[in-house]
Design a protein around this motif. Sequence first.
Motif, short mmCIF file in Angstrom:
data_model
loop_
_atom_site.label_atom_id
_atom_site.label_comp_id
_atom_site.label_asym_id
_atom_site.label_seq_id
_atom_site.Cartn_x
_atom_site.Cartn_y
_atom_site.Cartn_z
N SER A 79 0.83 -1.21 0.00
CA SER A 79 0.00 0.00 0.00
C SER A 79 0.86 1.25 0.00
CB SER A 79 -0.93 0.01 1.22
OG SER A 79 -1.85 -1.05 1.14
N VAL A 80 1.93 1.23 0.79
CA VAL A 80 2.84 2.38 0.84
C VAL A 80 3.48 2.58 -0.53
CG1 VAL A 80 5.03 3.20 1.80
CG2 VAL A 80 3.26 2.29 3.32
N TYR A 81 3.89 1.51 -1.17
CA TYR A 81 4.50 1.60 -2.50
C TYR A 81 3.51 2.20 -3.50
CZ TYR A 81 6.73 0.32 -6.86
OH TYR A 81 7.28 0.37 -8.12
N THR A 82 2.24 1.73 -3.43
CA THR A 82 1.21 2.26 -4.33
C THR A 82 0.99 3.75 -4.07
OG1 THR A 82 0.12 0.12 -4.43
CG2 THR A 82 -1.20 2.02 -5.03
N LEU A 83 0.92 4.13 -2.79
CA LEU A 83 0.75 5.55 -2.45
C LEU A 83 1.92 6.38 -2.96
CD1 LEU A 83 -0.67 5.35 1.18
CD2 LEU A 83 -1.86 6.12 -0.86
N LYS A 84 3.13 5.86 -2.84
CA LYS A 84 4.31 6.59 -3.32
C LYS A 84 4.22 6.77 -4.83
CE LYS A 84 9.31 6.45 -3.55
NZ LYS A 84 10.00 5.76 -4.59
N SER A 85 3.81 5.73 -5.53
CA SER A 85 3.68 5.81 -6.98
C SER A 85 2.61 6.84 -7.36
CB SER A 85 3.32 4.43 -7.53
OG SER A 85 3.10 4.47 -8.91
N ASP A 86 1.48 6.81 -6.65
CA ASP A 86 0.41 7.78 -6.92
C ASP A 86 0.89 9.20 -6.61
OD1 ASP A 86 -1.21 5.69 -7.65
OD2 ASP A 86 -2.36 5.66 -5.78
N MET A 87 1.65 9.36 -5.53
CA MET A 87 2.16 10.68 -5.16
C MET A 87 3.11 11.20 -6.24
SD MET A 87 4.33 11.82 -1.79
CE MET A 87 5.81 11.01 -2.38
N ASN A 88 3.94 10.33 -6.79
CA ASN A 88 4.85 10.74 -7.86
C ASN A 88 4.06 11.21 -9.09
OD1 ASN A 88 7.15 10.23 -6.37
ND2 ASN A 88 7.43 8.18 -7.19
N ARG A 89 2.96 10.51 -9.40
CA ARG A 89 2.13 10.94 -10.54
C ARG A 89 1.48 12.29 -10.27
NH1 ARG A 89 -1.47 6.15 -11.02
NH2 ARG A 89 0.05 4.86 -10.00
N VAL A 90 1.05 12.51 -9.04
CA VAL A 90 0.45 13.80 -8.68
C VAL A 90 1.48 14.92 -8.81
CG1 VAL A 90 -0.51 15.14 -6.75
CG2 VAL A 90 -1.37 12.85 -7.22
N VAL A 91 2.70 14.67 -8.31
CA VAL A 91 3.76 15.68 -8.40
C VAL A 91 4.06 15.99 -9.86
CG1 VAL A 91 6.23 16.08 -7.98
CG2 VAL A 91 4.78 15.21 -6.14
N THR A 92 4.12 14.96 -10.70
CA THR A 92 4.38 15.16 -12.12
C THR A 92 3.26 15.98 -12.76
OG1 THR A 92 5.61 13.08 -12.24
CG2 THR A 92 4.79 13.97 -14.31
N SER A 93 2.02 15.67 -12.40
CA SER A 93 0.88 16.41 -12.94
C SER A 93 0.92 17.87 -12.51
CB SER A 93 -0.44 15.79 -12.48
OG SER A 93 -0.58 14.50 -13.01
N ILE A 94 1.24 18.10 -11.25
CA ILE A 94 1.32 19.48 -10.75
C ILE A 94 2.43 20.24 -11.46
CG2 ILE A 94 1.91 20.87 -8.71
CD1 ILE A 94 0.33 18.84 -7.03
N SER A 95 3.55 19.58 -11.71
CA SER A 95 4.65 20.23 -12.44
C SER A 95 4.19 20.60 -13.85
CB SER A 95 5.86 19.30 -12.52
OG SER A 95 6.41 19.09 -11.24
N GLY A 96 3.45 19.71 -14.50
CA GLY A 96 2.93 19.99 -15.83
C GLY A 96 1.97 21.17 -15.81
N ILE A 97 1.09 21.19 -14.81
CA ILE A 97 0.14 22.30 -14.68
C ILE A 97 0.90 23.61 -14.44
CG2 ILE A 97 -1.65 23.26 -13.17
CD1 ILE A 97 -2.65 20.33 -12.84
N ASN A 98 1.95 23.55 -13.63
CA ASN A 98 2.76 24.75 -13.36
C ASN A 98 3.41 25.26 -14.64
OD1 ASN A 98 4.01 26.73 -11.73
ND2 ASN A 98 5.85 25.50 -11.61
N GLU A 99 3.92 24.35 -15.46
CA GLU A 99 4.53 24.77 -16.73
C GLU A 99 3.49 25.43 -17.64
OE1 GLU A 99 6.72 21.63 -18.68
OE2 GLU A 99 7.69 21.06 -16.79
N ILE A 100 2.29 24.83 -17.70
CA ILE A 100 1.22 25.41 -18.52
C ILE A 100 0.85 26.79 -18.00
CG2 ILE A 100 -1.22 25.16 -19.13
CD1 ILE A 100 -0.72 22.09 -19.18
#
Length: 116
Positions: A47-68
């Motif tokens: 579960s922790v591994y899944t949460l970490k993976s999801d968190m990384n996707r969220v961070v990547t999405s936020i970075s993309g939104i910031n660039e836009i």
Amino acid sequence: ATVGAMQNGLSEVEQGTAAITDTYGTFDKIIDNINMVANDIKHVSESVYTLKSDMNRVVTSISGINEIATTTSQGTQNILASTEEQSAAILEITHSVQNLGEMAEKLDDIVKKFTL
């Protein structure tokens, strides 16, 4: 007496065997519980591994939104600058038209002097 001692010894052996059997049962329960805890730890780890993976996707999405957002902001600033330049050019043209109008009136007055 010997028979009594043997029976007594046999009784003690039977009691010891029963105690050993009970101890084995207790150890089996402990081992089962250890296996259940290890299994629970494995699930928590997954579960922790899944949460970490999801968190990384969220961070990547936020970075993309910031660039836009940054790109959009820069584009808006460019449009604002262009609008200000166009506004200044329109003002300049308006002044030139007014000057031309004044010059046309003066020219018209001068031409009227010659035609009279």
